[in-house]
Design an enzyme around this catalytic site. Sequence first.
Site, short mmCIF file in Angstrom:
data_model
loop_
_atom_site.label_atom_id
_atom_site.label_comp_id
_atom_site.label_asym_id
_atom_site.label_seq_id
_atom_site.Cartn_x
_atom_site.Cartn_y
_atom_site.Cartn_z
N LEU A 1 35.56 -35.27 -21.01
CA LEU A 1 36.57 -34.27 -21.55
C LEU A 1 35.36 -33.44 -22.58
O LEU A 1 34.78 -33.98 -23.65
CB LEU A 1 37.49 -34.79 -22.31
CG LEU A 1 38.26 -35.71 -21.54
CD1 LEU A 1 39.67 -35.97 -22.10
CD2 LEU A 1 38.83 -35.00 -20.19
N GLY B 1 37.37 -29.20 -26.31
CA GLY B 1 37.70 -29.01 -27.65
C GLY B 1 36.79 -28.11 -28.24
O GLY B 1 35.67 -27.71 -27.83
N ARG C 1 34.79 -28.64 -37.18
CA ARG C 1 34.16 -28.98 -38.11
C ARG C 1 32.83 -28.92 -38.14
O ARG C 1 31.88 -29.28 -38.95
CB ARG C 1 34.64 -30.53 -38.27
CG ARG C 1 35.89 -30.42 -38.86
CD ARG C 1 36.59 -32.05 -39.03
NE ARG C 1 36.91 -32.57 -37.71
CZ ARG C 1 37.01 -33.66 -37.40
NH1 ARG C 1 37.00 -34.82 -38.38
NH2 ARG C 1 37.85 -34.18 -36.45
N GLN D 1 40.52 -26.16 -18.50
CA GLN D 1 41.59 -26.53 -19.14
C GLN D 1 42.26 -25.22 -19.25
O GLN D 1 41.86 -24.62 -19.84
CB GLN D 1 41.30 -27.43 -20.30
CG GLN D 1 42.73 -27.81 -20.86
CD GLN D 1 42.66 -28.78 -21.93
OE1 GLN D 1 41.42 -29.22 -22.37
NE2 GLN D 1 43.65 -29.32 -22.61
N GLY E 1 32.58 -35.84 -23.97
CA GLY E 1 31.42 -35.24 -24.09
C GLY E 1 30.79 -35.10 -25.42
O GLY E 1 29.55 -34.84 -25.62
N ASP E 2 31.37 -35.58 -26.46
CA ASP E 2 30.86 -35.91 -27.96
C ASP E 2 30.35 -37.01 -28.27
O ASP E 2 30.38 -37.26 -29.55
CB ASP E 2 31.76 -34.85 -28.64
CG ASP E 2 33.08 -35.49 -28.78
OD1 ASP E 2 33.43 -36.55 -28.35
OD2 ASP E 2 33.97 -35.11 -29.65
N LYS F 1 -5.40 -22.89 -25.80
CA LYS F 1 -4.36 -22.16 -25.06
C LYS F 1 -4.75 -22.00 -23.67
O LYS F 1 -5.86 -21.29 -23.58
CB LYS F 1 -3.63 -21.07 -25.92
CG LYS F 1 -2.40 -20.55 -25.32
CD LYS F 1 -1.99 -19.24 -25.49
CE LYS F 1 -2.92 -18.31 -24.45
NZ LYS F 1 -2.58 -16.85 -24.62
C1 UD1 Z 1 41.83 -38.79 -29.09
C2 UD1 Z 1 42.73 -40.09 -28.85
C3 UD1 Z 1 42.77 -40.87 -29.80
C4 UD1 Z 1 41.46 -41.69 -30.04
C5 UD1 Z 1 40.35 -40.58 -30.14
C6 UD1 Z 1 38.87 -41.18 -30.33
C7 UD1 Z 1 44.70 -38.79 -27.86
C8 UD1 Z 1 45.97 -38.49 -27.72
N1 UD1 Z 1 43.97 -39.29 -28.78
O1 UD1 Z 1 42.18 -38.23 -30.45
O2 UD1 Z 1 43.52 -41.93 -29.43
O3 UD1 Z 1 41.37 -42.61 -31.15
O4 UD1 Z 1 40.42 -39.58 -29.32
O5 UD1 Z 1 37.97 -40.11 -30.63
O6 UD1 Z 1 43.87 -38.77 -26.42
N2 UD1 Z 1 39.77 -32.60 -25.66
C9 UD1 Z 1 40.08 -31.71 -24.64
N3 UD1 Z 1 40.90 -31.06 -24.32
C10 UD1 Z 1 41.95 -31.06 -25.36
C11 UD1 Z 1 41.74 -31.88 -26.40
C12 UD1 Z 1 40.52 -32.76 -26.42
O7 UD1 Z 1 38.87 -31.70 -23.57
O8 UD1 Z 1 42.91 -30.33 -25.26
C13 UD1 Z 1 38.45 -33.29 -25.57
C14 UD1 Z 1 37.80 -33.09 -26.97
O9 UD1 Z 1 36.69 -31.89 -26.37
C15 UD1 Z 1 36.86 -34.33 -27.41
C16 UD1 Z 1 38.13 -35.35 -26.50
O10 UD1 Z 1 38.71 -34.59 -25.81
O11 UD1 Z 1 35.70 -34.55 -26.55
C17 UD1 Z 1 38.73 -35.62 -27.86
O12 UD1 Z 1 39.51 -34.92 -28.70
P1 UD1 Z 1 39.74 -35.10 -30.13
O13 UD1 Z 1 40.68 -34.12 -30.47
O14 UD1 Z 1 38.55 -35.20 -30.66
O15 UD1 Z 1 40.72 -36.35 -30.03
P2 UD1 Z 1 42.07 -36.90 -30.54
O16 UD1 Z 1 42.96 -36.12 -29.68
O17 UD1 Z 1 42.25 -36.59 -32.11
CA CA Z 2 37.14 -36.84 -31.98
#
Ligand code: UD1
Ligand code: CA
Length: 513
Positions: free
Chosen positions: A26, A29, A33, A93, A122-123, A372
Amino acid sequence: MPPHTTRRFRGAADVDSPAPVAVIVLAAGAGTRMKSRTPKVLHEIGGRSLLVHAVTAAEGTSPSELVVVLRHERDLVAEHLAEHASEVSVADQDEVPGTGRAVQCGLEQVSASEGTVLVTYGDVPLLDPATLRELVGAHESAGAAATVLTARVADPTGYGRILRSPDGSEVLGIVEHKDATEAQRGIDEINSGIYAFDLAVLRDALARIGTDNAQGEMYLTDVLSIARTDGRSVHALVTDDVMMVEGVNDRVQLAQLGAEMNRRTLERHMRAGVTIVDPSTTWIDAEVSIGQDATILPGVQLLGATDIGEQALVGPDSTLRDTEVAEGAEVVRSHTVLAVIGAHASVGPFSYLRPGTDLGAKGKIGGFVETKNATIGEDAKVPHLSYVGDAEIGEGTNIGAATIFANYDGVEKHRTTVGRHVRVGSDNVLVAPVTIGDGAATGAGTTVRKDVPAGALAVSAVSQRNMEGWTLRRRAGTAAEAAARAALGSSDRSAADAPATPVADEHKEHEQR
Ligand code: UD1
Ligand code: CA
């Protein structure tokens, strides 16, 4: 959408652990930040992007299909993937937010209908293939519908919390921080966001997930409680390596995880037989390889695809990028980019090797030398204060101190060829294009504008004239005059007393130019 193909990925496939049918990474996002124009997953630690770290870990499980889900800065990230991880497929997405929707979009690219699917982020750059394989193994041997990788942390704020049965043996579900009660927020076991799923269960459960929660998103975490309600078993694999599952959200975490990755890289090399004198000032990128008994002195950065041979010595205070250092060679206080340094050759101190430098075995590039596009033969030496550009220097040749290869005429670059066992004198200018034949020599201060045949001596400096007594006549009253007088004594008054000659006047003019 790219056409689907089935393939297996290179990487450390462990025969004992089953491979997943697919990994979905994934990366849709925004990463606000980071406060950056560059998408978060393209920021680098250890010489590669966060996303390429994540994809490399996924490849290490040898999945049949590997899908990366994108949305934010989609084209930029897709281009980066095409360049660095050409075997992955990209899924887009749509505007429905949440990790559940992201996985659903990713699954559209997955052709399999059953088997184990891994979901990663991915992060999260420190995640390793061994842990992912362990997750697949634990998931399949338990016959679970879902297995989540969890960790116990000191400060669980912001994370999803793992809800367990009263005796702790079963996972009931995951509650997001924003949706959790005070009591649930007291739970210190967190969801890393890394999971193994039964593919059929995952597809089915995602189709039943809504957005009725504090964030109005489709939560992937809801799959666990749905599976459990359907009577399927849900498990957790707890890791005690918290850093490994940590994600990057801002630049403070980027630096922290970068330092941790470096620490792990250094430790791996030290355990494999490399001496690293000062790990606190040594930075080594993930892809660098180092041979046994090499020594890395303080203040060294080994970057990109640098490759250090056995028993080589690098440092102190050197930066090598995409450089190959063969066995037993030494690089001291220097900066090199896309250079090749032969076996037992030596470089530095204080030299700058630019792209296309190829120093032969036992060759030498000494102090304050810039090179070089230069091939310097075996045993050939450029010991002091020189610029060598667009050159070919034969074996056993010595380039005198302060020699300049004048390769640029202001419009075009030209090459200089210096043969084998040539002696180029000090302070020469070799004006390209020019060739100096094998076994030839040049006098000190020669400006070589014409080819020098093999075995010839080339000289271009005008012959020297001494104008006796010049200092006494022209620099009267200076310390130089006093020194000259003392050295000449009373034996040579004549030179001092002689009238200025036309020669001396001519020289004066020359001097003032
Ligand atoms: C999510 C989890 C949470 C967990 C946390 C760990 C859910 C609902 N929650 O939190 O339980 O403790 O990760 O870091 O899953 N991403 C997408 N598409 C979206 C949203 C997110 O690809 O629509 C990807 C982001 O790029 C990222 C990852 O999913 O790589 C996590 O997204 P982030 O928003 O950081 O996590 P939370 O939803 O807060
Ligand atoms: Ca996160």
